[in-house]
Each structure stands twice: as C-alpha cells, then as structure tokens.
Enzyme design. Structure first.
Site, PDB file in Angstrom:
ATOM      1  N   GLY A 234      53.964  47.514  55.436  1.00 64.11           N
ATOM      2  CA  GLY A 234      54.799  46.946  55.979  1.00 64.11           C
ATOM      3  C   GLY A 234      55.547  45.409  56.395  1.00 64.11           C
ATOM      4  O   GLY A 234      56.484  45.336  56.340  1.00 64.11           O
ATOM      5  N   GLY A 235      54.623  44.500  55.947  1.00 65.87           N
ATOM      6  CA  GLY A 235      55.433  43.841  56.076  1.00 65.87           C
ATOM      7  C   GLY A 235      56.248  42.736  54.716  1.00 65.87           C
ATOM      8  O   GLY A 235      57.251  42.260  54.965  1.00 65.87           O
ATOM      9  N   SER A 286      43.959  36.706  62.547  1.00 63.95           N
ATOM     10  CA  SER A 286      42.804  35.880  63.070  1.00 63.95           C
ATOM     11  C   SER A 286      42.464  35.867  64.430  1.00 63.95           C
ATOM     12  O   SER A 286      42.772  34.884  65.265  1.00 63.95           O
ATOM     13  CB  SER A 286      43.308  33.914  62.381  1.00 63.95           C
ATOM     14  OG  SER A 286      43.573  34.006  61.482  1.00 63.95           O
ATOM     15  N   LYS A 288      44.880  36.517  66.567  1.00 64.08           N
ATOM     16  CA  LYS A 288      46.585  36.559  67.629  1.00 64.08           C
ATOM     17  C   LYS A 288      46.544  37.899  68.360  1.00 64.08           C
ATOM     18  O   LYS A 288      47.055  37.390  69.504  1.00 64.08           O
ATOM     19  CB  LYS A 288      47.810  35.989  66.664  1.00 64.08           C
ATOM     20  CG  LYS A 288      48.913  36.134  67.151  1.00 64.08           C
ATOM     21  CD  LYS A 288      50.066  34.816  66.571  1.00 64.08           C
ATOM     22  CE  LYS A 288      50.223  35.245  65.325  1.00 64.08           C
ATOM     23  NZ  LYS A 288      50.558  36.250  64.795  1.00 64.08           N
ATOM     24  N   THR A 289      46.324  38.801  68.173  1.00 62.43           N
ATOM     25  CA  THR A 289      46.892  39.945  68.664  1.00 62.43           C
ATOM     26  C   THR A 289      46.112  40.325  69.770  1.00 62.43           C
ATOM     27  O   THR A 289      46.058  40.644  71.146  1.00 62.43           O
ATOM     28  CB  THR A 289      47.070  41.331  68.182  1.00 62.43           C
ATOM     29  OG1 THR A 289      48.010  40.492  66.903  1.00 62.43           O
ATOM     30  CG2 THR A 289      47.220  42.625  68.633  1.00 62.43           C
ATOM     31  N   SER A 401      44.097  47.765  57.648  1.00 57.24           N
ATOM     32  CA  SER A 401      44.646  48.381  58.819  1.00 57.24           C
ATOM     33  C   SER A 401      45.352  48.528  59.317  1.00 57.24           C
ATOM     34  O   SER A 401      44.270  47.732  60.312  1.00 57.24           O
ATOM     35  CB  SER A 401      43.713  49.905  58.504  1.00 57.24           C
ATOM     36  OG  SER A 401      42.209  49.829  58.661  1.00 57.24           O
TER      37      SER A 401
HETATM   38 MN    MN Z   1      51.903  38.286  61.941  1.00 63.20          MN
END
Ligand code: MN
Ligand code: OXD
Length: 618
Positions: A234-235, A286, A288-289, A401
C-alpha cells in the site's frame, strides 16, 4: 517525457495510440482543458513505450465490479463470507512486501543531499533514472497497464489536486478506486486544475534488492513524478497516498504557502452545539484512525458529546483570511486492522462490515476474516495471513494487516467532508507511543513552542514500516518518513504558517500510552480520550483552566473528576510533568536537531532555549 523509452530506436506505437484514443475520460477532458488532455495522452503513450504492456486499460468509471471479477478469477482476491461481510474480499501480499520500506524510499533532485536533509534518502535525478529505466523497461510485457486518473480532495475544491497512477497491479487499482475519487465525476476538477502529479508503478519481479520508491519533485514540469518498482505494498504502491498527498505535496506546500500533514481531522460536538475542529498527527499504527473514529463514553454521550470524521490519516491545510482550513485529500481508509474490535473501535467495525478489501488478515473456516484483538479467543480453525493453517504460534493476521473502505461507509462522516472550502481548525495534537515521560496532555505556551513540541516527538517504531518495532526514534510531527524535502525547512515553514494565521490553532502533546512499572497501560485510551478532547475544546473556547508547568499548561485533575474507573491518583500521575526528565529529553533532542546544521531555524532554537530554561527554573 521523463525517460527515453528506447534510446535511438523507433517503435511502432500505433497499437497503443488506438487503445488510448478510445478513452472517454481523455476526450471529455479535452473539452475542458485540451492541453492537459494532450499531455496526459503523451505521458501514457511514452510510459507504454517503455513498459511495453500487452494492453492498456483506462480507469474512467468508479464501478469496481469487473475489476473484482477478474481478480477473483486470478486468485488475487478471495471472497469472504458474503453473509457476514458482503462485497468484501481478502488479498494476500507477497510475504516480503508487507510494509512501507523507508530504506528504499528516495527523494531525487538535481541539487544535493541538502535538498532533502538528514531524515531522507537522496539520489541525484540522473542517477536514479539510470537505475530505474532498465528496471522499468519491458516490465509490463504480457501484462495490462492500468491508467488511473484520480482527484484528491472535495470535488471542485481549489485546494484539491489531480494525479494519475499508471500500474500493472489490479489490487493497486482497486485500492485507488476506494481511497481517491475516480471516474467521470472528477473530469471537471481535473481539467480545471490544469496539471497533475504522475505516478508510475510496476510490480516487476518484487525483487526486494531492487525495490525503489522514488520521488522527483522537479520533474513533470515541477508538478512531480513518482516511480515505484518491485513492491506492491500500500504505502509504497498506492502512489496517491504517502507519495503524492504527503511527500510531493509537502514540498509544493512549502513553496505555495499551505501545509500537507500526516493528521486526522475531526469535528467535536459539544452539548450546547459548539463545534471544534481538531487535527492530530500520530505516527503510523499509533491510534490515529481510532482517534478519528472516537465514540464518546456513555456518560459524555448522554450529555451530547460526539465526534464526526473528516480525515483519518492526511489533512491539507490552507490559510484563508488568517484562518487555517483543513480538507481530507483522500476518500477512503487504508487502516490498520489488528486490535480493532467492537470494544476498541465500534465505528470502524461498522464501517468495514461490507464493501471492504482486507489485506493480510487471517481467515476462519467460514470465510470470516480474523485478526488479533477482534475477539477474546481464536476460532477453532484458522488460516494465517500467508494462507497456512494457524498453529497458535506467532500472529494469525499480519501486525500491519489493513482494511480499505470508502469513507462514505463511516456512520458519522462530517457533513463538511465534501465542503470545497474545508473546515476551520482550532487545535493540533501531536503524539505517539511513549511508555514514560510524556504526560497525558499538555498545551504549548505559544505557536513557536507548539512547533517545537511537534519537532521534538520521539516515538516507538511500529509494524507499519519495515525494521525493528518498539525502538524510540525522532519522528517530528509524525512526518519523518513523509516530508519530501529538508525537515529543517519544513520546521521553518511551520513557523511561517503560524505568522500567516490570525487565529492560530492551540498546539498539544498527547500520550495515551504511558505504562506503569509492571508494563500495564495507565490510561484506558479509546473512548476515554474524549475527556482529553473535552479539555482541548474547553481551552479553545476559554472555558477550561490550565496549570503552568515547565513545558506548557496541563489540565487540573478536576477536569477528569467524572472519569469512571481511573483512580484520581493515576490521573494525577498521568498529568505530572517530570521536569528533570524533560530536561534530559531536550538534551537528547538537541543532538537530533543539530543533525540539520545551519538549516535548522534559529527561531526554533529560541523556542528550545526558552523551554530548556524553564526546565531549570520550575
Ligand atoms: Mn499514515
Ligand atoms: C499509513 C502509514 O499507511 O502511515 O497510513 O503507514
């Protein structure tokens, strides 16, 4: 064009020309902006000449069904239990390609390493293209080359940006179709923007020894070119995200006077109808979501406290008439799955219950996805993220994941998510995993000291990036891996942005991760963080008190008097500022700051000295 496809050789490109010529997106775009349409046609053609794919598919509709059907046929996707997780699928990555690879990530310029500073890898543009060209050449032989024009930000927003990713990988296409806007709804915004960031991604052989995620901010007429090879993670491969919306965007933002940040953005609703928009920068994996999806604890919910989401990962901030306004450039989540449950993040659980692509989770015998922290117990039969029968050793789901889901599925999406002007921001939070020292929250004394707090962040590394987990490292503003130029200049840009703001957001350091001597978390976190946000809103609206300490204001313990299940003694421990500890922290940070040499802003040193003096006198 960026690379000479076949130096000295003439190739017959008529086949490619006729494939591209059929694109409705390009012909619609032509009506709005002929120059952009012609330039995109040429970029696609030249990229095809180099990559030599079998065919070209333009993604110009947001209908994902054909793509998914094809991926199910090739086994690239596995269907999940459609009763429990309708329209949801599992993708398993190559085991050597499951996280962002910072060591293989480069910012390439025609200047020198000073352009990118000590926290980035630098390569000269020419050298990088010499390495990349042979890797790219003919790498799509026998494959389909997908072209994905996308839009970042609310439709029609002058703060949004256009991009195009060219890739051979259907999984990448599927993710892009969720996390960005694609299809006919973007043609107008795209054409009006007048230019686009170009990304070229090729799976090649997934050779980790020749893996490169490269950024060329000077190329593509200064709009930026991204080339990513030998990775599908992804990233590294969803080029709209970290590569475009952060690395390329930060550099442009510094020139154009705006900010591209690794921040979530929420609207906090108070019982009296007051709304406060708060951003928060936290390193990958960490929380954030989780914070962006926070649900108030019962006692506060009853009173009318609630939160709505704008961004979970990235926020672009523009100052208009002295007020900072934030938008979410993305349209979907690419969130970390482990530890997500109805207890920790019920809103995420509801969001990912359908229409979701899971990557590298485990699977039970009913085709239901599973990950550590989802339920109390492992199911009787389980297949791990690599597809092997799980024998109870190690992790069933990969620690990094992910779920990919449209933000539209989020139950409390802000009505301002689509607002082209964005929302006015009143507070910035910085934080990360710190088992000691950093209190639950403190507020900076000034904008400059707030920038210092951001720059001082030292946090524990996580599984979102390759390398060892749990190592303390400097990660200023949670942007160490994502700033596309010299971070010293990025700090300077922050200071100057503060000057441009008549109403400056208050800046906070938060830490949900303090542990006791036995290694147990002191603060329950998750919904309890709403009590912390309540104090932030109280400060913003001049209702809440703060107590002066060496590093900033902390809340009086009474602010947390109604918190159930945490002893007042623990609260006061959580809020205590260890002045001596902070002095050592500043000393350790000083050596990091010095690595930037003379580029480090004197104004930030001044803020540093001020804080240090207070740690000596408090
Ligand atoms: Mn991010
Ligand atoms: C992410 C990351 O994927 O920060 O958001 O790694």
């Amino acid at each position: 064009m960026f690379i000479d496809a076949e130096p000295g050789a003439e190739r017959d490109l008529s086949g490619y020309k006729s494939m591209i010529g059929k694109s409705e997106f390009l012909s619609d775009l032509r009506r709005i902006n002929r120059e952009v349409s012609d330039s995109l046609f040429e970029d696609i053609l030249q990229t095809a000449a180099l990559l030599a794919p079998e065919n070209i598919v333009m993604i110009e509709s947001d209908d994902r069904s054909d793509l998914i059907k094809g991926m199910l046929e090739t086994g690239m996707l596995l269907e999940l239990n459609q009763n429990e997780y309708p329209d949801s699928y599992l993708h398993r990555s190559n085991v050597n390609d499951v996280a962002r690879s910072e060591k293989d990530t480069f910012i390439c310029t025609t200047g020198s390493a000073d352009d990118v500073g000590p926290t980035n890898n630098w390569m000269h543009t020419e050298k990088a293209l010499k390495i990349l060209t042979p890797l790219l050449r003919n790498s799509m032989n026998g494959k389909t080359m997908y072209v994905v024009p996308y839009w970042l930000g609310p439709k029609g927003s002058s703060f949004g940006d256009a991009g195009v990713e060219i890739t051979n990988n259907a999984y990448v296409v599927l993710n892009l179709m969720i996390i960005t806007k694609v299809g006919p709804e973007i043609t107008e915004s795209f054409g009006k923007k007048g230019s686009y960031v170009l990304g070229v991604h090729s799976t090649c052989t997934l050779d980790s020894q020749n893996r490169y995620i490269t950024h060329f901010p000077e190329l593509n007429d200064g709009k930026g070119l991204i080339i990513s090879v030998n990775t599908d993670y992804g990233g590294n491969a969803l080029l709209s995200k970290k590569c475009h919306a952060l690395r390329i965007a930060t550099r442009r933002a510094s020139r154009e006077g705006w900010m591209a940040e690794h921040m979530m953005l929420i609207g906090l609703n108070e019982p009296d109808g007051t709304k406060t928009y708060i951003t928060g920068a936290f390193p990958s994996s960490s929380g954030k979501t989780n914070l962006s999806m926070i649900v108030a604890p019962e006692e506060l919910k009853k009173l009318g406290w609630a939160s709505e989401l704008i961004s979970d990962d990235i926020t672009w901030i523009n100052v208009v008439n002295g007020v900072p306004f934030g938008i979410n450039p993305e349209s979907g989540f690419f969130g970390v799955v482990p530890q997500t449950s109805y207890k920790t993040n019920p809103n995420a659980m509801k969001t990912i219950k359908s229409n979701t692509v899971f990557t590298n989770v485990a699977l039970d015998s009913n085709g239901v996805p599973f990950w550590e922290g989802k339920e109390e117990k492992y199911p009787d039969e389980l297949w791990d993220w690599t597809g092997k029968k799980f024998d109870g050793t190690g992790k069933a789901a990969h620690p990094n994941s992910r779920f990919t889901t449209s933000v539209r599925q989020y139950p409390y999406l802000s009505q301002d998510f689509d607002n082209p002007s964005g929302v006015p921001i009143s507070a910035f939070l910085y934080g990360g995993r710190r088992r000691d020292l950093v209190p639950l929250i403190y507020e900076s004394y000034s904008w400059d000291e707030g920038v210092l707090i951001g720059a001082m962040q030292r946090v524990e590394t996580t599984a979102a990036s390759t390398g060892q987990v749990g190592i303390l490292r400097n990660d200023p503003m949670a942007m160490r891996p994502f700033t596309g130029y010299n971070m010293a200049r990025y700090f300077d840009h922050h200071l100057k942005m503060g000057d441009a703001m008549k109403i400056k957001p208050r800046i906070y350091n938060v830490n949900w991760f303090r542990k006791d001597t036995e290694g147990k978390f002191l603060w329950p976190g998750y919904s309890y963080n709403m009590y912390v946000l309540r104090w932030v809103a109280g400060r913003v609206h001049s209702k809440a008190k703060g107590i002066e300490t060496a590093v900033g204001y902390v809340p009086p313990v009474e602010e947390f008097r109604d918190v159930k299940g945490v002893l007042p003694k623990v609260i006061s421990d959580l809020l205590r500022v260890d002045t001596k500890g902070f002095r050592s922290e500043l000393e350790e940070t000083e050596s990091f700051f010095k690595t930037f040499g003379t580029a480090f802003p004197e104004r930030l040193w001044a803020a540093f000295r001020k804080m240090k003096e207070r740690t000596e006198s408090f």
